[in-house]
Design a protein around this motif. Structure first.
Motif, mmCIF file in Angstrom:
data_model
loop_
_atom_site.group_PDB
_atom_site.id
_atom_site.type_symbol
_atom_site.label_atom_id
_atom_site.label_comp_id
_atom_site.label_asym_id
_atom_site.label_seq_id
_atom_site.Cartn_x
_atom_site.Cartn_y
_atom_site.Cartn_z
ATOM 1 N N ILE A 220 -94.758 -9.784 -10.718
ATOM 2 C CA ILE A 220 -95.006 -11.133 -11.229
ATOM 3 C C ILE A 220 -95.010 -11.147 -12.761
ATOM 4 C CG2 ILE A 220 -96.224 -11.955 -9.191
ATOM 5 C CD1 ILE A 220 -98.861 -11.337 -10.591
ATOM 6 N N ARG A 221 -94.467 -10.080 -13.371
ATOM 7 C CA ARG A 221 -94.285 -10.004 -14.821
ATOM 8 C C ARG A 221 -95.604 -10.168 -15.583
ATOM 9 N NH1 ARG A 221 -90.190 -9.103 -12.170
ATOM 10 N NH2 ARG A 221 -88.138 -10.031 -12.549
ATOM 11 N N CYS A 222 -96.632 -9.499 -15.103
ATOM 12 C CA CYS A 222 -97.943 -9.628 -15.746
ATOM 13 C C CYS A 222 -98.098 -8.645 -16.905
ATOM 14 C CB CYS A 222 -99.054 -9.411 -14.729
ATOM 15 S SG CYS A 222 -99.192 -7.709 -14.129
ATOM 16 N N SER A 223 -97.338 -7.558 -16.891
ATOM 17 C CA SER A 223 -97.348 -6.510 -17.916
ATOM 18 C C SER A 223 -98.553 -5.578 -17.834
ATOM 19 C CB SER A 223 -97.253 -7.095 -19.331
ATOM 20 O OG SER A 223 -98.470 -7.668 -19.757
ATOM 21 N N ALA A 224 -99.335 -5.631 -16.773
ATOM 22 C CA ALA A 224 -100.493 -4.737 -16.666
ATOM 23 C C ALA A 224 -100.073 -3.275 -16.694
ATOM 24 C CB ALA A 224 -101.268 -5.039 -15.377
ATOM 25 N N CYS A 225 -98.927 -2.961 -16.095
ATOM 26 C CA CYS A 225 -98.485 -1.564 -16.065
ATOM 27 C C CYS A 225 -98.123 -1.069 -17.456
ATOM 28 C CB CYS A 225 -97.318 -1.395 -15.096
ATOM 29 S SG CYS A 225 -95.823 -2.325 -15.508
ATOM 30 N N LEU A 226 -97.589 -1.954 -18.311
ATOM 31 C CA LEU A 226 -97.245 -1.549 -19.673
ATOM 32 C C LEU A 226 -98.497 -1.184 -20.457
ATOM 33 C CD1 LEU A 226 -94.768 -3.397 -18.747
ATOM 34 C CD2 LEU A 226 -94.450 -3.850 -21.168
ATOM 35 N N ASN A 227 -99.549 -1.965 -20.267
ATOM 36 C CA ASN A 227 -100.744 -1.813 -21.086
ATOM 37 C C ASN A 227 -101.553 -0.565 -20.762
ATOM 38 O OD1 ASN A 227 -100.146 -4.291 -22.350
ATOM 39 N ND2 ASN A 227 -101.194 -5.425 -20.724
ATOM 40 N N VAL A 228 -101.278 0.061 -19.607
ATOM 41 C CA VAL A 228 -101.997 1.286 -19.259
ATOM 42 C C VAL A 228 -101.100 2.511 -19.342
ATOM 43 C CG1 VAL A 228 -103.597 0.056 -17.749
ATOM 44 C CG2 VAL A 228 -101.518 1.059 -16.771
ATOM 45 N N ARG B 261 -99.598 -4.125 -6.193
ATOM 46 C CA ARG B 261 -99.631 -2.833 -5.517
ATOM 47 C C ARG B 261 -98.230 -2.206 -5.410
ATOM 48 N NH1 ARG B 261 -103.965 -1.198 -2.738
ATOM 49 N NH2 ARG B 261 -102.606 -0.109 -1.250
ATOM 50 N N ILE B 262 -97.431 -2.360 -6.463
ATOM 51 C CA ILE B 262 -96.120 -1.712 -6.473
ATOM 52 C C ILE B 262 -96.326 -0.229 -6.741
ATOM 53 C CG2 ILE B 262 -93.851 -1.646 -7.566
ATOM 54 C CD1 ILE B 262 -94.330 -4.542 -8.445
ATOM 55 N N ASP B 263 -95.848 0.607 -5.836
ATOM 56 C CA ASP B 263 -96.036 2.057 -5.967
ATOM 57 C C ASP B 263 -94.961 2.594 -6.923
ATOM 58 O OD1 ASP B 263 -96.643 4.692 -5.746
ATOM 59 O OD2 ASP B 263 -96.376 4.826 -3.569
ATOM 60 N N ILE B 264 -95.173 2.335 -8.205
ATOM 61 C CA ILE B 264 -94.173 2.701 -9.207
ATOM 62 C C ILE B 264 -93.931 4.215 -9.251
ATOM 63 C CG2 ILE B 264 -93.669 2.689 -11.681
ATOM 64 C CD1 ILE B 264 -94.960 -0.063 -11.833
ATOM 65 N N PRO B 265 -94.960 5.073 -9.180
ATOM 66 C CA PRO B 265 -94.675 6.517 -9.189
ATOM 67 C C PRO B 265 -93.731 6.950 -8.077
ATOM 68 C CG PRO B 265 -97.000 6.131 -9.640
ATOM 69 C CD PRO B 265 -96.420 4.802 -9.244
ATOM 70 N N SER B 266 -93.928 6.431 -6.873
ATOM 71 C CA SER B 266 -93.025 6.791 -5.772
ATOM 72 C C SER B 266 -91.617 6.279 -6.016
ATOM 73 C CB SER B 266 -93.563 6.237 -4.447
ATOM 74 O OG SER B 266 -94.776 6.856 -4.090
ATOM 75 N N SER C 214 -94.805 9.950 -16.993
ATOM 76 C CA SER C 214 -95.545 11.181 -16.715
ATOM 77 C C SER C 214 -96.012 11.240 -15.269
ATOM 78 C CB SER C 214 -96.762 11.277 -17.642
ATOM 79 O OG SER C 214 -97.670 10.216 -17.373
ATOM 80 N N LEU C 215 -95.736 10.166 -14.486
ATOM 81 C CA LEU C 215 -96.168 10.066 -13.084
ATOM 82 C C LEU C 215 -97.686 10.175 -12.952
ATOM 83 C CD1 LEU C 215 -93.429 12.202 -11.245
ATOM 84 C CD2 LEU C 215 -93.479 9.734 -11.602
ATOM 85 N N CYS C 216 -98.412 9.639 -13.940
ATOM 86 C CA CYS C 216 -99.876 9.728 -13.901
ATOM 87 C C CYS C 216 -100.488 8.777 -12.877
ATOM 88 C CB CYS C 216 -100.452 9.443 -15.287
ATOM 89 S SG CYS C 216 -100.229 7.738 -15.863
ATOM 90 N N GLY C 217 -99.768 7.738 -12.480
ATOM 91 C CA GLY C 217 -100.258 6.814 -11.461
ATOM 92 C C GLY C 217 -101.086 5.655 -11.974
ATOM 93 N N ALA C 218 -101.314 5.580 -13.290
ATOM 94 C CA ALA C 218 -102.120 4.480 -13.827
ATOM 95 C C ALA C 218 -101.461 3.126 -13.574
ATOM 96 C CB ALA C 218 -102.337 4.677 -15.325
ATOM 97 N N CYS C 219 -100.129 3.087 -13.543
ATOM 98 C CA CYS C 219 -99.427 1.819 -13.334
ATOM 99 C C CYS C 219 -99.717 1.247 -11.950
ATOM 100 C CB CYS C 219 -97.924 1.997 -13.540
ATOM 101 S SG CYS C 219 -97.216 3.414 -12.679
ATOM 102 N N PHE C 220 -99.776 2.093 -10.929
ATOM 103 C CA PHE C 220 -100.081 1.599 -9.582
ATOM 104 C C PHE C 220 -101.497 1.054 -9.513
ATOM 105 C CE2 PHE C 220 -102.075 2.479 -5.440
ATOM 106 C CZ PHE C 220 -101.370 1.575 -4.663
ATOM 107 N N GLU C 221 -102.430 1.740 -10.140
ATOM 108 C CA GLU C 221 -103.816 1.286 -10.113
ATOM 109 C C GLU C 221 -103.974 -0.070 -10.788
ATOM 110 O OE1 GLU C 221 -106.198 2.725 -8.446
ATOM 111 O OE2 GLU C 221 -104.870 4.347 -7.833
#
Length: 511
Positions: free
Chosen positions: A339-347, A403-408, A391-398
């Motif tokens: 939904i283009r919220c950018s939460a994954c960018l900020n973490v 709940r897009i599983d970006i690391p996977s 880095s596949l740290c998983g912060a983006c999914f959290e």
């Protein structure tokens, strides 16, 4: 006139002519190279670290207020999955409701078709300018460039987009496109550029946020009042009512959506929500995840044409532009929940240091790393490298409200890149060599002895680069120090298998 195209057919994503000729991203270097250049910009790194830190803290506070946050995430992801499962039916329903309410619907297979529709409408209205609401979709298809080529100026009205446009720059963040600029830089852009395209900035303009916002407001007001045509995107398109929704923080969107005579809304087909009730979930998820607010300041909704109220001609351009390719991948399709919220960018620690320009797209950060290669294919250097920009740290999914599983997805796309490159790639050859070595213990022992000898010869010195096919790997990391003895040596020195079952004390070395 309403036009339709056949329902999109699932297919393997391949880059089309638009991606080969795009003026903005043609020749973009691979991510590691672009990121290395961005890291040298210390001012940008400071700006990004400060801005993302502030947004993260605000988001954490407002999300922490909701004990049912995880339930909202589940509801949102389920609504999006329902949409994707029955997308054709919901698009038909959306079109029917839009047409019934007086809007004209246009279908566009790709960016070229979508741009041509908007250009044709603007020309038919005899205008040489349009005002725009912030829209990721119009940036994706490079609508501004298409309008400019047709002699039509497109004025960005969102403050951050205005800064990017006046600065002859590119957006670097989904929510805050000018996040890489600080206040003093913005002041200089306004003073240098505003008078060239409209009302000039005040002579005594300072870098105080209030004064900068006032200068932008005065500059844009004359454009709002004379514009005949406006272009918008949409955060959501409600299938069962035919309603389009835009959420924003400044009020410029409300001006664009109400003052002009003609409104053209460019909407990606994945923006559809099945029902009006679903909107309530997303209106809680989006503001908290994007700006760290409980509620966004402005929510505008329009459903076709209403005589005497707002634009009297409404066009909706529904664009595919690779989305059906993404939909065809059972795992990759979850990227369309975004939904283009950018939460994954900020973490994301990678985005915070490299910035958005390194991703070579209007969609930067973790979501860009999984969405761009699916929309555009992996033929270009930048799209081929994006799945590795993590880095596949998983912060983006959290952080992701959908709940897009970006690391996977990143791992999935890395496999695709390797498969597409075939057995000739350095990585494929390296894996084949490793499989051969591990396939026989005697070969493994010889390799260990060679590594020990190399470690002794190096005397503890670190290898920073390796020439040849492994050069790209060492361009971003050092080679791990070679051991001076192996696990087998350690094991044999302590009795090996003979003492495996006997209890013994743990030495300091073992610790």
């Amino acid at each position: 006139m309403t036009t339709t195209v056949p329902a999109p057919r699932p297919a393997r994503p391949t880059p089309g002519p638009l991606q080969e000729t795009t003026p903005t991203f043609v020749g973009m270097p691979k991510f590691p190279q672009a990121a290395k250049e961005a890291l040298a910009n210390t001012q940008q790194r400071r700006n990004l670290a400060h801005a993302t830190g502030v947004i993260r803290a605000k988001r954490a506070r407002v999300v922490g207020e909701l004990p049912h946050w995880e339930d909202l995430r589940l509801a949102g992801s389920q609504a999006k999955d329902e949409m994707m499962t029955h997308l054709a039916a919901y698009l038909d329903q959306l079109e029917a409701n839009l047409v019934r309410n007086g809007a004209q619907v246009h279908w566009a297979r790709d960016a070229a078709e979508a741009c041509q529709v908007v250009v044709d409408i603007a020309k038919a209205k005899g205008t040489d300018e349009v005002v725009k609401v912030k829209s990721m979709a119009t940036q994706e298809i490079e609508l501004n460039e298409a309008l400019e080529a047709a002699g039509i100026r497109a004025w960005e009205t969102d403050l951050a987009e205005l800064i990017v446009q006046l600065g002859h720059d590119r957006p670097s963040h989904i929510l805050v496109p000018a996040i890489h600029r600080n206040r003093s830089e913005i002041r200089e852009i306004f003073r240098r550029e505003m008078h060239l395209v409209g009302r000039p900035a005040p002579d005594d303009l300072t870098d105080e946020p209030r004064r900068l916002a006032e200068a932008a407001r005065l500059h844009l007001r004359e454009k709002f009042l004379r514009a005949k045509v406006a272009v918008s995107g949409a955060n959501f398109a409600i299938a069962d009512t035919g309603t389009l929704v835009v959420v924003e923080s400044e009020g410029n969107g409300r001006m664009c959506l109400t003052l002009p005579e003609t409104l053209i809304s460019v909407v990606g087909i994945e923006k559809v929500l099945p029902t009006w009730q679903d909107l309530g979930t997303f209106m809680q998820l989006l503001p908290r995840s994007s700006t760290g607010e409980r509620m966004n300041p402005y929510t505008s909704m329009w459903t076709g044409v209403h005589p005497g109220d707002g634009p009297q001609e409404v066009h909706v351009v529904l664009i595919d532009n690779g989305r059906s390719h993404v939909l065809a991948d059972p795992l990759g399709r979850q990227a369309l929940r975004c939904i283009r919220c950018s939460a994954c960018l900020n973490v994301c620690p990678v985005y915070e240091r490299a910035g958005g320009h390194a991703y070579g797209s209007v969609y930067p950060g973790p979501i860009g790393a999984v969405l761009n290669p699916q929309l555009r294919g992996t033929a270009s250097a930048v799209d081929k490298s994006l799945p590795y920009a993590s880095s596949l740290c998983g912060a983006c999914f959290e952080a992701c409200p959908m709940r897009i599983d970006i690391p996977s997805l990143l791992v999935h796309l890395r496999a695709r890149v390797v498969d597409d490159s075939g057995r000739k790639s350095a990585e494929a050859k390296a894996m084949k060599g490793m499989a051969w070595m591990f396939g026989d213990y005697r070969r493994l022992e010889k390799a260990q002895k060679a590594a020990k000898l190399g470690g002794r010869l190096l005397g503890g010195r670190t290898i920073h680069t390796i020439p040849g096919p492994f050069g790209p790997w060492t361009s971003a990391r050092d080679v791990p120090d070679l051991p001076t003895h192996s696990f087998r040596d350690w094991w044999d020195a302590r009795g090996g298998a003979a003492s495996a079952g006997a209890p013994h004390s743990t030495t300091e070395e073992q610790r």
